[in-house]
Design a protein around this motif. Sequence first.
Motif, PDB file in Angstrom:
ATOM      1  N   GLY A  96      -2.000  -1.034  -9.354  1.00 27.36           N
ATOM      2  CA  GLY A  96      -2.999  -1.104  -8.286  1.00 27.36           C
ATOM      3  C   GLY A  96      -3.731  -2.429  -8.281  1.00 27.36           C
ATOM      4  O   GLY A  96      -3.915  -3.045  -7.235  1.00 27.36           O
ATOM      5  N   LEU A  97      -4.127  -2.885  -9.468  1.00 25.83           N
ATOM      6  CA  LEU A  97      -4.919  -4.109  -9.513  1.00 25.83           C
ATOM      7  C   LEU A  97      -4.092  -5.334  -9.127  1.00 25.83           C
ATOM      8  O   LEU A  97      -4.608  -6.284  -8.556  1.00 25.83           O
ATOM      9  N   ASN A 142      -1.794  -5.332  -6.844  1.00 25.24           N
ATOM     10  CA  ASN A 142      -1.830  -5.341  -5.382  1.00 25.24           C
ATOM     11  C   ASN A 142      -3.200  -5.760  -4.857  1.00 25.24           C
ATOM     12  O   ASN A 142      -3.321  -6.499  -3.893  1.00 25.24           O
ATOM     13  N   TRP A 143      -4.223  -5.238  -5.519  1.00 27.29           N
ATOM     14  CA  TRP A 143      -5.596  -5.534  -5.093  1.00 27.29           C
ATOM     15  C   TRP A 143      -5.849  -7.039  -5.138  1.00 27.29           C
ATOM     16  O   TRP A 143      -6.443  -7.627  -4.230  1.00 27.29           O
ATOM     17  N   PHE A 167      -4.149  -8.484  -2.142  1.00 23.14           N
ATOM     18  CA  PHE A 167      -4.847  -8.203  -0.870  1.00 23.14           C
ATOM     19  C   PHE A 167      -6.095  -9.058  -0.710  1.00 23.14           C
ATOM     20  O   PHE A 167      -6.459  -9.464   0.382  1.00 23.14           O
ATOM     21  N   VAL A 217       0.847  -1.192   0.000  1.00 26.52           N
ATOM     22  CA  VAL A 217       0.000   0.000   0.000  1.00 26.52           C
ATOM     23  C   VAL A 217       0.886   1.247   0.000  1.00 26.52           C
ATOM     24  O   VAL A 217       0.675   2.180  -0.772  1.00 26.52           O
TER      25      VAL A 217
END
Lengths: 364, 599
Positions: free
Chosen positions: A149-150, A152-153, A156, A84
């Motif tokens: 971002g995706l 990492n998403w 997560f 993040v």
Amino acid sequence: MTMYLTLAVILLVFVVIFQIAKASEYVAVLKGEEQNRKQTNKINGFLMVAFLVLGLIGVWYCNKLYFSKTLLSIDAASIQGEKVDLMIWWTLGVTGVTFIATQIMLFVLAFKYQEKENRKVYFFAHSTFLEVLWTSVPAIVLTGLIVFGLKNWAFFTSEAPKDAIQIEVTGKQFGWIFRYPGKDATFGKKYFKVIDPASNSLGLIWKDSADLNLKDDPFSHDDIVTEGTMYVVKGKPCKLIIGSRDVIHDVGLSQFRLKMDAVPGIPTTMWFTPKYTTEEMKTITGNPNFQYEISCDQMCGNGHYSMKGVIVVVSQEEYNAWLAKQKPYYFSAFPEKAPAEKAADATITATATTAVIADSAAKK
Amino acid sequence: MSHEATLHTSHDAHGHHDHHEHHQSFISKYIFSMDHKMIAKQFLITGMIWAVLGGLMSVFFRLQLGYPDTSFPWLEDILGKWAKGGHITPEAYYALVTTHGTVLVFFVLTAGLSGTFANFLIPLQIGARDMASPFMNMLSYWFFFLAGVVMLSSMFVETGPFSGGWTAYPPLSALGSASPGSKTGMDLWIVAMALFVVSSLLGGLNYIATVLNMRTKGMSMTRLPLTVWALFFTAVLGVLSFPVLFSGFILLIFDRNFGTSFYLSDIFVNGVGALPNEGGSAILFQHLFWFLGHPEVYIILLPAMGMVSEILSTNSRKPIFGYMAMVGSMFAIAVLAFLVWAHHMFVTGLNPFLGSIFVLLTLLIAVPSAIKVFNWLTTLWKGNIRFTPAMLFAIGFVSLFISGGLTGIWLGNSSIDIHLHDTYFVIAHFHIVMGVASMFGMFAGIYHWFPKMYGRQMNNTLGYIHFWVTMAGAYLIFWPMHYEGLAGMPRRYYDYSIWESFKQFEGLNRFISIVVIIVFMVQLLFLLNFFYSIIKGRKLTKQNPWESNTLEWTAPIHPGHGNWPGEIPEVYRWAYDYGKDGKEFIPQNVPIGDDESHH
């Protein structure tokens, strides 16, 4: 008294400003509109640049004062949090450069092209090149951020590793209840209609009930239930199965950089791997009172602001020692069954070996 | 009541007052008026009253945040039991926060902004005598007024007004037993909002019908000023999304009062016990709410964008750069507005794949937004800028839109939102980009069109003071909140003293509260200027004080009902011929000259 005095002073300031403004209007009329416009234009043009310069200094100064108080100034406490933070730094880089460049352009252009006699404006209504340029550049940059971002998403929101510690977190007005599955590694079933705040805060099904068509679930007999404080292990993935007893809450873990809503009737999950024990964080932050706080981040009623939980991150040995001290919740409801502990344990362990460990947590 | 009748009564209008108006009673002229200009003023002044109330509420709750340990006895004098011992109670704090949000978002920045400027500008700028249906237009205002009355009355019920946040998420909003504010206060809140939805639908349908059907001769869609385009898209967004909110409210009413379980399941309320409801989904409401809620952001923002485009071009004495790109980007924003709602719901347990799609669509909005910003900047480039108060607010809008828009790129990415969701970072983001920026658009509009509304000028010096203090104040209030958010500080907290991670911001909170009070005072100065100028402002001597191209400035200084005394002017060109062929400006109703260059 001071109140009236303050009001009187404010009123006075108002009247003074108003009178000055009125007077300046008369002056403007006397001087002629053109002349006046030139003068105010000069002042406002100057203020544009002054605002820009002071603003940028302000941004720097604000950063100097408060950056150390943000979480970006210390290492994220979970491996998810690291990602993040990295995401934030990249995004800050992109948006920060854009911010400074466009704000400078805005105020400098406003200053530079303030009305001057004899200036001929440039009749410039359209340019395909420019428009394509500032459609495509943002699009490309954003694509980068989206991909990053995706990725990492996806991480997560991925399935927690098999060896993760499972903890059920339940929000209620205004506090947190935690449940560990006990030795059988399986959460017993629960049903909200058998909740009793005094002895069965989660509504574990440990009694037959013909009315509600429920059967005693032996898996619930060794479940450990605590309120307020939760223990997890440094370096070991921890999966939270999140629910709520009444309204929507949210498990906010700012040091771990994660949060997830607690919704009544719909269990949610989240997992993370803590990097530092609470003790280590005390050194890292330089705050002897440091604790990992769970803040409720979804408006849940008048006590919302006080809905605090604590996570204690410890080593595996400390965790084992803590766990060994915990008594199953079942025995606090049925103290008379406590002596039968050994026998019950044996049967449960036997079943647990064949049991599929699933998210049976909130299912009834 | 059809526009035919309006046309006939105003055709023979001459000078400032036509025959028709001489016969009008006070009531039909000022109260149940069907003149779009009067209705616009009604929206504006009602919106202002709500803005003062909503702003005052923020002053009250900022007092609590800035001075949690100080007792203000005078607060008890004003608020009674809601501020026992001079401390605002948590109940009152949450009620204030909730009402502040509801009022500012819906009553001020939707009704006050769209209601005012769509009503005032659409007929005047497209060359129409009035709205397609003046009667519906009047109803739209009175439904809004009623909504306001009901909302106001909710503040005086025993259990207090609704206090569950302006988003009204059930189960909290559905269960009176979970929060006193969710009792009668919530019933009234829903009724007020339902009336409000009716008002905005009546208005929106009218705006759409008017723009599509009642443009004057020569006013093709591609010659419309950007204000009209913006107001048109706004109306479309409202008409398509408000009914969904309405349906969400209907289900909520059922759950509250008739024992249904649309949103409720598995609930045990302290002190009450288990509720019978099973099988509902609390998340369903969030989908319905944000299906309006996100377009709502653009309902608030687009009118401001339109007016800012118009004002920047007029006062730069230069055409708006990339007119078609401006229209196209507004269209793109309007379409995307419907496809991004779930970015408010990344952490609700939404399917992660669905979340990914919403990340993509959300960040896509940054592209048309970037186009708009660069086009505004290019409009300023090589212009000849006149800093009228309206122009200052327009420039301020662009600055705020940049600052707040960029943090949208942070929050729209779910892997950052998972950390910053519902922190002060979000408060900073949406207040800057939606709240303050749109408010700046509204101020710009008021300063710019005040002469057209009242035939008088506002005081410029007060306008300059108003702008610079508000501009500095907006950044001083909201910029530091980003840092609080980056520390994880949650929003909607009454008191941070028990939180080891957040109590460090006590000093900063106090600083912000002080700035809030100063900025609020300056808004009162603006109101003073506004109302004083209506009565005693300098009389307008020129019909077209800003030397603007759009049609409203071809109407008389005091247009009667019907707007133009004679024929409606015909349009020959777009609205942005500033500085063309060395001419200062060429209004839309001037025919194209033989030797005129093409652009």
